[in-house]
Motif scaffolding. Structure first.
Motif, mmCIF file in Angstrom:
data_model
loop_
_atom_site.group_PDB
_atom_site.id
_atom_site.type_symbol
_atom_site.label_atom_id
_atom_site.label_comp_id
_atom_site.label_asym_id
_atom_site.label_seq_id
_atom_site.Cartn_x
_atom_site.Cartn_y
_atom_site.Cartn_z
ATOM 1 N N TYR A 173 0.780 -1.244 0.000
ATOM 2 C CA TYR A 173 0.000 0.000 0.000
ATOM 3 C C TYR A 173 0.810 1.292 0.000
ATOM 4 O O TYR A 173 0.237 2.380 -0.155
ATOM 5 N N ALA A 174 2.118 1.242 0.148
ATOM 6 C CA ALA A 174 2.898 2.488 0.192
ATOM 7 C C ALA A 174 4.368 2.187 -0.042
ATOM 8 O O ALA A 174 4.830 1.046 0.095
ATOM 9 N N VAL A 175 5.115 3.241 -0.366
ATOM 10 C CA VAL A 175 6.555 3.142 -0.576
ATOM 11 C C VAL A 175 7.228 4.235 0.254
ATOM 12 O O VAL A 175 6.644 5.293 0.494
ATOM 13 N N ALA A 176 8.431 3.961 0.726
ATOM 14 C CA ALA A 176 9.164 4.936 1.537
ATOM 15 C C ALA A 176 10.645 4.584 1.533
ATOM 16 O O ALA A 176 11.032 3.475 1.135
ATOM 17 N N LYS A 177 11.466 5.521 1.975
ATOM 18 C CA LYS A 177 12.914 5.310 2.016
ATOM 19 C C LYS A 177 13.396 5.342 3.463
ATOM 20 O O LYS A 177 13.063 6.259 4.223
#
Length: 302
Positions: A55-59
């Motif tokens: 449901y989401a992407v992040a670093k």
């Protein structure tokens, strides 16, 4: 460039704030360390009611010991990198398993699927990003059909450089402020059914576009993330008043009016009759108290 998957449940016992940090116990430390400086995809298991899947992407920016809970750590998310997917991606898609690296030599789902933190291949990362976000505007290198077939059957030695180039294209896409604003608007307006949460009005112009905007509760300029529960759908006047601190929200979504409003009767007539925000249906889409508190403390003119 290494990619990963972090499992997070909306009903998690861990003190996660996916747009800001991911809490994990000591046994996972070496696994999570492998993703510092790299991108991860959040996944919610299918056992969760109304699951969001991928449901989401992040670093991941860095890891620190949890200052409150012994033997726990926090993977801090780099500000401005978290992004909810426009289309949550199910574990099993129309073409089978989306994260194909979880298949064993017999073509069955391996035990790696149970790992709360795990690596993911560039090809699986690209596939999930393509399904979760509108990447149709990406300018990708041309590939012929034979290359696609080879990639599908696992001949990755020659395809790896191409997959990494595809990943860079997608990361550039994700990092664009224009793109992020457009995605954020789509997510927020869909959650609120294109209706202003303050007035209750749902106005559609002659071009079929909703006359409502997606407002950040904590602004991007103040490190506010592009996460659904940092957003609220507001019509033009309500958005202007919210940004200038003339209205705000309590943690239970009561609409607060500033004493500096010079026409109280008109503002009260402007607000919907419940005197509370008309919230999204899903609990985890609703404004988070963490962001509401920031708005009251830094914007609201009490």
């Amino acid at each position: 460039m290494g990619f990963g998957v972090f499992i997070h449940r909306s009903d998690s016992i861990y003190k996660d704030r996916p747009a800001e940090h991911y809490q994990f116990p000591r046994p996972y430390l070496s696994r999570v360390e492998a993703f510092v400086g790299h991108w991860i995809i959040y996944y919610e298991p299918s056992k969760v009611n109304d699951t969001r899947g991928y449901y989401a992407v992040a670093k991941v920016q860095q890891i620190i010991p949890d200052p409150v809970t012994p033997d726990m750590y926090l993977a801090l998310i780099e500000p401005g990198t978290y992004l909810d997917f426009v289309n949550p991606v199910p574990f099993n898609g129309t073409d089978g398993l989306v994260e194909r690296g979880l298949l064993n030599d017999q073509g069955r789902i391996s035990g790696r699927a149970q790992s709360a933190v795990r690596p993911i291949s560039p090809s699986d990362f690209n596939r999930i990003i393509d399904l979760g976000l509108d990447t149709s505007e990406l300018l990708l290198p041309r590939v012929d059909e034979a290359d696609e077939v080879g990639a599908f059957f696992g001949f990755q030695d020659e395809q790896a450089p191409f997959e990494f180039e595809r990943s860079r294209d997608r990361l550039n896409y994700i990092g664009s402020r224009i793109v992020r604003d457009r995605i954020f608007r789509r997510i927020v307006l869909r959650a609120y059914d294109e209706r202003c949460a303050i007035t209750g009005l749902k106005l559609i112009n002659g071009g079929g576009r909703a006359e409502v905007s997606a407002a950040h509760i904590r602004p991007v300029e103040a490190n506010g993330p592009d996460v659904i529960n940092n957003g609220i759908a507001l019509s033009g006047t309500a958005h202007w008043m919210f940004d200038r601190g003339l209205i705000s929200l309590s943690d239970d979504l009561e609409i607060l009016i500033s004493r500096q409003v010079n026409d109280l009767d008109s503002v009260q007539a402007f607000i919907n009759r419940t005197r509370r925000v008309l919230p999204p249906r899903r609990q985890f889409d609703r404004p988070h108290p963490h962001f509401l508190q920031w708005h009251r403390e830094h914007c609201f003119k009490q």
